[in-house]
Design a protein around this motif. Structure first.
Motif, PDB file in Angstrom:
ATOM      1  N   GLU A 655      21.945  30.252  43.559  1.00  0.00           N
ATOM      2  CA  GLU A 655      21.797  30.006  42.122  1.00  0.00           C
ATOM      3  C   GLU A 655      20.342  29.721  41.781  1.00  0.00           C
ATOM      4  OE1 GLU A 655      23.565  26.590  39.216  1.00  0.00           O
ATOM      5  OE2 GLU A 655      25.013  27.627  40.525  1.00  0.00           O
ATOM      6  N   ALA A 656      19.798  30.434  40.798  1.00  0.00           N
ATOM      7  CA  ALA A 656      18.411  30.254  40.393  1.00  0.00           C
ATOM      8  C   ALA A 656      18.244  28.991  39.564  1.00  0.00           C
ATOM      9  CB  ALA A 656      17.940  31.468  39.600  1.00  0.00           C
ATOM     10  N   VAL A 657      17.045  28.420  39.593  1.00  0.00           N
ATOM     11  CA  VAL A 657      16.762  27.234  38.783  1.00  0.00           C
ATOM     12  C   VAL A 657      16.800  27.586  37.301  1.00  0.00           C
ATOM     13  CG1 VAL A 657      15.025  25.487  38.244  1.00  0.00           C
ATOM     14  CG2 VAL A 657      15.380  26.198  40.621  1.00  0.00           C
ATOM     15  N   GLY A 658      16.300  28.768  36.957  1.00  0.00           N
ATOM     16  CA  GLY A 658      16.312  29.203  35.568  1.00  0.00           C
ATOM     17  C   GLY A 658      17.578  29.969  35.236  1.00  0.00           C
ATOM     18  N   ALA A 659      17.398  31.144  34.645  1.00  0.00           N
ATOM     19  CA  ALA A 659      18.545  31.941  34.215  1.00  0.00           C
ATOM     20  C   ALA A 659      19.211  32.651  35.388  1.00  0.00           C
ATOM     21  CB  ALA A 659      18.093  32.967  33.173  1.00  0.00           C
ATOM     22  N   ASN A 660      20.519  32.822  35.268  1.00  0.00           N
ATOM     23  CA  ASN A 660      21.311  33.590  36.226  1.00  0.00           C
ATOM     24  C   ASN A 660      22.072  34.650  35.436  1.00  0.00           C
ATOM     25  OD1 ASN A 660      21.282  32.020  39.039  1.00  0.00           O
ATOM     26  ND2 ASN A 660      21.301  30.493  37.395  1.00  0.00           N
ATOM     27  N   PRO A 661      21.416  35.791  35.159  1.00  0.00           N
ATOM     28  CA  PRO A 661      21.997  36.768  34.229  1.00  0.00           C
ATOM     29  C   PRO A 661      23.264  37.424  34.758  1.00  0.00           C
ATOM     30  CG  PRO A 661      20.019  37.638  35.253  1.00  0.00           C
ATOM     31  CD  PRO A 661      20.087  36.199  35.632  1.00  0.00           C
ATOM     32  N   SER A 662      24.133  37.777  33.839  1.00  0.00           N
ATOM     33  CA  SER A 662      25.381  38.452  34.165  1.00  0.00           C
ATOM     34  C   SER A 662      25.107  39.894  34.576  1.00  0.00           C
ATOM     35  CB  SER A 662      26.322  38.424  32.957  1.00  0.00           C
ATOM     36  OG  SER A 662      25.689  39.039  31.836  1.00  0.00           O
ATOM     37  N   GLY A 663      26.135  40.537  35.073  1.00  0.00           N
ATOM     38  CA  GLY A 663      26.041  41.947  35.442  1.00  0.00           C
ATOM     39  C   GLY A 663      26.540  42.232  36.838  1.00  0.00           C
ATOM     40  N   ALA A 664      26.392  41.276  37.768  1.00  0.00           N
ATOM     41  CA  ALA A 664      26.836  41.516  39.143  1.00  0.00           C
ATOM     42  C   ALA A 664      28.336  41.760  39.203  1.00  0.00           C
ATOM     43  CB  ALA A 664      26.445  40.337  40.029  1.00  0.00           C
ATOM     44  N   GLU A 665      29.093  41.063  38.348  1.00  0.00           N
ATOM     45  CA  GLU A 665      30.549  41.239  38.364  1.00  0.00           C
ATOM     46  C   GLU A 665      30.953  42.652  37.939  1.00  0.00           C
ATOM     47  OE1 GLU A 665      28.825  39.977  34.777  1.00  0.00           O
ATOM     48  OE2 GLU A 665      29.002  38.760  36.611  1.00  0.00           O
ATOM     49  N   LEU A 666      30.128  43.293  37.099  1.00  0.00           N
ATOM     50  CA  LEU A 666      30.437  44.663  36.686  1.00  0.00           C
ATOM     51  C   LEU A 666      30.315  45.639  37.854  1.00  0.00           C
ATOM     52  CD1 LEU A 666      28.778  45.004  33.162  1.00  0.00           C
ATOM     53  CD2 LEU A 666      31.212  44.857  33.716  1.00  0.00           C
ATOM     54  N   ARG A 667      29.545  45.267  38.870  1.00  0.00           N
ATOM     55  CA  ARG A 667      29.426  46.142  40.047  1.00  0.00           C
ATOM     56  C   ARG A 667      30.765  46.286  40.762  1.00  0.00           C
ATOM     57  NH1 ARG A 667      25.153  45.029  44.328  1.00  0.00           N
ATOM     58  NH2 ARG A 667      25.765  47.171  44.813  1.00  0.00           N
ATOM     59  N   LEU A 668      31.640  45.309  40.597  1.00  0.00           N
ATOM     60  CA  LEU A 668      32.937  45.361  41.267  1.00  0.00           C
ATOM     61  C   LEU A 668      33.954  46.201  40.513  1.00  0.00           C
ATOM     62  CD1 LEU A 668      33.465  41.665  42.425  1.00  0.00           C
ATOM     63  CD2 LEU A 668      32.191  43.498  43.542  1.00  0.00           C
ATOM     64  N   LEU A 669      33.746  46.387  39.211  1.00  0.00           N
ATOM     65  CA  LEU A 669      34.779  47.015  38.383  1.00  0.00           C
ATOM     66  C   LEU A 669      35.132  48.432  38.828  1.00  0.00           C
ATOM     67  CD1 LEU A 669      36.668  46.627  35.994  1.00  0.00           C
ATOM     68  CD2 LEU A 669      34.837  47.443  34.493  1.00  0.00           C
ATOM     69  N   PRO A 670      34.163  49.332  39.069  1.00  0.00           N
ATOM     70  CA  PRO A 670      34.556  50.686  39.497  1.00  0.00           C
ATOM     71  C   PRO A 670      35.367  50.688  40.786  1.00  0.00           C
ATOM     72  CG  PRO A 670      32.237  50.627  38.853  1.00  0.00           C
ATOM     73  CD  PRO A 670      32.696  49.208  38.915  1.00  0.00           C
ATOM     74  N   THR A 671      35.027  49.797  41.710  1.00  0.00           N
ATOM     75  CA  THR A 671      35.752  49.753  42.982  1.00  0.00           C
ATOM     76  C   THR A 671      37.163  49.225  42.802  1.00  0.00           C
ATOM     77  OG1 THR A 671      33.718  49.481  44.249  1.00  0.00           O
ATOM     78  CG2 THR A 671      35.749  48.727  45.279  1.00  0.00           C
ATOM     79  N   LEU A 672      37.326  48.189  41.989  1.00  0.00           N
ATOM     80  CA  LEU A 672      38.663  47.667  41.720  1.00  0.00           C
ATOM     81  C   LEU A 672      39.538  48.740  41.073  1.00  0.00           C
ATOM     82  CD1 LEU A 672      37.571  44.182  40.356  1.00  0.00           C
ATOM     83  CD2 LEU A 672      38.844  44.567  42.478  1.00  0.00           C
ATOM     84  N   VAL A 673      38.960  49.469  40.130  1.00  0.00           N
ATOM     85  CA  VAL A 673      39.705  50.526  39.459  1.00  0.00           C
ATOM     86  C   VAL A 673      40.059  51.634  40.453  1.00  0.00           C
ATOM     87  CG1 VAL A 673      39.571  52.313  37.691  1.00  0.00           C
ATOM     88  CG2 VAL A 673      38.712  50.011  37.204  1.00  0.00           C
ATOM     89  N   HIS A 674      39.106  51.999  41.302  1.00  0.00           N
ATOM     90  CA  HIS A 674      39.350  53.033  42.308  1.00  0.00           C
ATOM     91  C   HIS A 674      40.502  52.642  43.223  1.00  0.00           C
ATOM     92  CE1 HIS A 674      37.610  55.484  45.955  1.00  0.00           C
ATOM     93  NE2 HIS A 674      38.698  56.021  45.468  1.00  0.00           N
ATOM     94  N   PHE A 675      40.531  51.386  43.646  1.00  0.00           N
ATOM     95  CA  PHE A 675      41.607  50.938  44.523  1.00  0.00           C
ATOM     96  C   PHE A 675      42.942  50.920  43.780  1.00  0.00           C
ATOM     97  CE2 PHE A 675      40.819  48.830  48.778  1.00  0.00           C
ATOM     98  CZ  PHE A 675      42.029  49.250  49.311  1.00  0.00           C
ATOM     99  N   LEU A 676      42.945  50.455  42.547  1.00  0.00           N
ATOM    100  CA  LEU A 676      44.186  50.427  41.775  1.00  0.00           C
ATOM    101  C   LEU A 676      44.744  51.834  41.571  1.00  0.00           C
ATOM    102  CD1 LEU A 676      43.266  47.707  39.133  1.00  0.00           C
ATOM    103  CD2 LEU A 676      45.121  47.564  40.805  1.00  0.00           C
ATOM    104  N   GLU A 677      43.864  52.824  41.428  1.00  0.00           N
ATOM    105  CA  GLU A 677      44.332  54.200  41.277  1.00  0.00           C
ATOM    106  C   GLU A 677      45.076  54.681  42.518  1.00  0.00           C
ATOM    107  OE1 GLU A 677      40.662  56.153  40.484  1.00  0.00           O
ATOM    108  OE2 GLU A 677      40.862  56.016  38.318  1.00  0.00           O
ATOM    109  N   GLN A 678      44.729  54.136  43.686  1.00  0.00           N
ATOM    110  CA  GLN A 678      45.371  54.562  44.930  1.00  0.00           C
ATOM    111  C   GLN A 678      46.741  53.929  45.128  1.00  0.00           C
ATOM    112  OE1 GLN A 678      42.735  54.342  48.403  1.00  0.00           O
ATOM    113  NE2 GLN A 678      41.022  54.045  46.994  1.00  0.00           N
ATOM    114  N   LEU A 679      47.041  52.872  44.374  1.00  0.00           N
ATOM    115  CA  LEU A 679      48.293  52.151  44.571  1.00  0.00           C
ATOM    116  C   LEU A 679      49.411  52.716  43.703  1.00  0.00           C
ATOM    117  CD1 LEU A 679      46.868  48.511  44.630  1.00  0.00           C
ATOM    118  CD2 LEU A 679      47.202  50.079  46.547  1.00  0.00           C
TER     119      LEU A 679
END
Length: 679
Positions: A655-679
């Protein structure tokens, strides 16, 4: 901290286990022969009882009890099944523990001529292979990087290291904080040994680190005690079974949906455009994942949120297990499409443009890449909202025509970037983008039946192939594999999927597999440098296997090796999986190779891709979907525990002392969707 969604059933909470997990390569000669990979596929532990009558202690028979097994070597005692009701299954994650894979002398500079094993510094070759077993003289030792999932220790042993040994052998487990050594009791013949996570904790006085070294040592003799007649220590059939989560299929899907819902709720509540007089459904606001405070906005463009919503639109698993959430996602996409068609496409040139959410004005003078927009439009026309498909197809056709009109170059190349106001294209992009637009034109040709688009794609591909040669060696395979093949090979696959009967389209990707496959095998098995985003190259290989079933077993074996290498190579000393390059199966931080050490998006994407490949007929016995689901959940839970904050995932390891910008969680979205498509 990882907030629970109120939309999904509370029963999911019982499925989550809080996770506590915590030198540059020298060049060697180019390969002249292809060595075999791991001699056995990943497989679960047997479910029979773990101990045999002569296996009482951590390393087999206690002194004075039953005699050690004599040659020929009989079957090993079965590893312990995971505790009943624990929701865990044990899997062997050690490679070449039977020492059957051929040695390879070009890897001597790395100390890894024995595949997957490293001779310890100062020991030279340090081993002898004889009669199908590994033999080590006094003072010699080899090690293999290993891992386990620490939350499993809350429910049982966590792992079982087992095998056969003889002649004064000693097994050691070494992590960043110390060494747990287990000498084999005296005996003349082969003895079975078994060391558990509990044994390691008892020896160390603490839990073993998530990433550690399995060290096999020669006889423990002082130099003065060693003679030419001293028998070496022998090892064979060494396996490391680690306990991993194993929920029922619906529980697995629910866990993926819970994470997906959390991401989408965060961005719909905090990320949508509320910056100017006109509020839109574009995800443009960046916020702090620790405090939730707004950190400003970015121009609106196509991104993973819209693409994810489109792929989820008709997802049966989401509709069945999370109907309320799924209905909300469908409604959001239906609201976004008209805005996208109005604000993100120039009404006269029909090319994409950025949109300023603060001024509510289009940025028509800023050049922008077009391929992603064209792909989104063709996907909308395929499986988007029914009442919006015709408009999406019309926009895709207009954009394709505009691209060929303003971006066709006499050499055959098609421009990848365009100025929205003029419709004029240019090629001022990294060279790896050269085939992005032609690939989407091929897809548009398949969608519309208009062969003009295919002719343009074939012309661009022919222009590229004319002077093309794949490059890279086994010990310096990137950026050839991760960047060049990861882009050009993938675009070749995209075109071939659109027209599978046109052999020229797949040729580029297939020749890349021909070139990189044998070299990559050595890269993985001998610990050469591996880029974190090498997963991009996996996509091309898997695409070739999809379209050419005869190559599926070949690709599946390579992907199995890559999965094992990345799982151990991207785990840091504190037990976090990190999106970072690795060599000698250890993460390498601080390299100028474009890494952004943080959420392991590439690793998760690779596991989902491998799971898809494992489900295809002809993939052989190298990949197991249950193991890949288990590994995916272990990495996902660790990621949420290590990076999770109230309003997203940290962009870096701390965790940074200053800002901790969002966006890293969006990196997971395509993979989660890809896995759900396989189920």
């Amino acid at each position: 901290m990882f907030p629970r969604s109120h939309i999904l059933p509370r029963v999911l909470a019982c499925l989550l286990v809080a996770s506590a997990v915590a030198p540059a390569c020298e060049h060697a000669a180019e390969p002249v022969a292809v060595a075999a990979g791991p001699s056995s596929a990943i497989r679960p532990a047997p479910t029979q009882p773990a101990t045999s009558p002569d296996s009482n202690g951590p390393l087999g028979p206690k002194a004075g009890q039953a005699a050690a097994k004599a040659q020929p070597k009989g079957p090993l005692p079965d590893s312990a099944p995971s505790p009943e009701g624990s929701g865990l299954t044990a899997w062997n994650v050690l490679s070449n523990g039977d020492f059957e894979a051929p040695t390879w002398s070009p890897a001597k500079d790395l100390g890894t001529t024995l595949p997957w094993w490293r001779s310890l510094p100062g020991q030279g070759a340090g081993y002898l292979l004889q009669a199908g077993a590994l033999h080590l003289r006094a003072g010699e030792a080899v090690s293999q990087t290993a891992w386990y999932w620490p939350p499993s220790r809350e429910l049982g042993d966590g792992f079982v290291l087992r095998g056969r040994a003889r002649g004064g052998a000693t097994v050691a487990l070494v992590d960043a904080g110390g060494t747990a050594r287990f000498p084999l009791p005296p005996g003349e013949g082969w003895q079975t040994f078994r060391v558990t996570g509990a044994d390691a904790a008892a020896e160390l006085g603490r839990e073993l680190g998530a990433r550690f070294q399995v060290v096999l040592e020669g006889p423990s003799l002082a130099p003065a005690e060693r003679t030419p007649a001293t028998s070496p220590a022998g090892y064979d059939d060494v396996e490391l079974f680690v306990d991993l989560p194993n929920p029922e299929p619906d529980a697995f899907a629910l866990e993926l949906l819970e994470t997906t819902t959390w991401i989408l709720e965060l961005w719909t509540q905090r990320g949508l455009d509320r910056l100017g007089p006109r509020e839109t459904s574009f995800p443009v606001q960046v916020f702090d994942v620790v405090t939730g405070e707004s950190l400003g906005g970015t121009p609106a463009s196509i991104g993973v949120l819209q693409e994810g919503l489109l792929e989820l639109y008709d997802n049966d698993v989401a509709a069945r297990l999370a109907p309320e959430a799924h209905a909300a996602w469908r409604a959001l996409l239906e609201a976004q499409v008209p805005e996208f068609l109005e604000l993100s496409i120039h009404p006269e040139t029909h090319l994409p443009r950025l949109y300023d959410p603060a001024s509510d004005e289009p940025l028509d003078e800023r050049p922008i890449e077009a391929s992603r927009y064209l792909r989104f439009l063709t996907e909308l026309a395929n499986h988007g909202p029914l009442d919006q498909r015709a408009a999406a197809l019309a926009a895709a056709i207009a954009m394709g025509d505009a691209a060929m009109r303003g971006g066709s170059i006499p050499t055959g190349e098609v421009a990848g970037r365009y100025r929205p106001s003029t419709g004029i294209g240019d090629t001022a992009l990294p060279s790896i983008r050269k085939l992005d637009m032609p690939a989407e034109l091929a897809r548009l040709a398949a969608q519309t039946g208009d062969m003009r688009y295919l002719d343009a794609a074939l012309g661009a591909l022919s222009e590229y192939e004319f002077l093309h040669m794949w490059g890279g060696t086994w010990d310096s395979i990137d950026p050839g594999l991760d960047d060049f093949y990861g882009h050009f090979g993938n675009r070749s696959v995209t075109m071939a999927r659109a027209f599978p009967d046109e052999p020229m389209l797949l040729r580029l990707a297939a020749t890349g597999l021909d070139y990189y496959g044998p070299r990559w095998r050595h890269t993985l098995a001998h610990g050469a440098f591996v880029a974190a985003d090498q997963v991009r190259g996996w996509e091309g290989f898997v695409g070739v296997a999809e379209l050419d079933a005869a190559r599926r077993a070949e690709v599946a074996e390579l992907i199995q090796m890559a999965v094992l290498a990345h799982l151990k190579g991207e785990l840091d000393a504190d037990g976090r999986w990190v999106d970072v390059s690795h060599s000698l199966w250890e993460p390498r931080f601080g390299l100028e190779v474009g890494d952004v050490p943080g959420v392991p998006g590439n690793l998760l994407s690779g596991l989902a891709l491998a799971h898809e490949l494992a489900g295809w007929e002809g993939s052989g016995e190298h990949l197991d979907q249950a193991f890949l689901r288990a590994s995916f959940l272990a990495v996902l839970r660790s990621t949420r525990a290590e990076y999770g904050r109230p309003f997203g995932l940290l962009p870096s390891r701390s965790e940074a002392v200053g800002a901790n910008p969002s966006g890293a969680e969006l990196r997971l979205l395509p993979t989660l969707v890809h896995f759900l498509e396989q189920l």
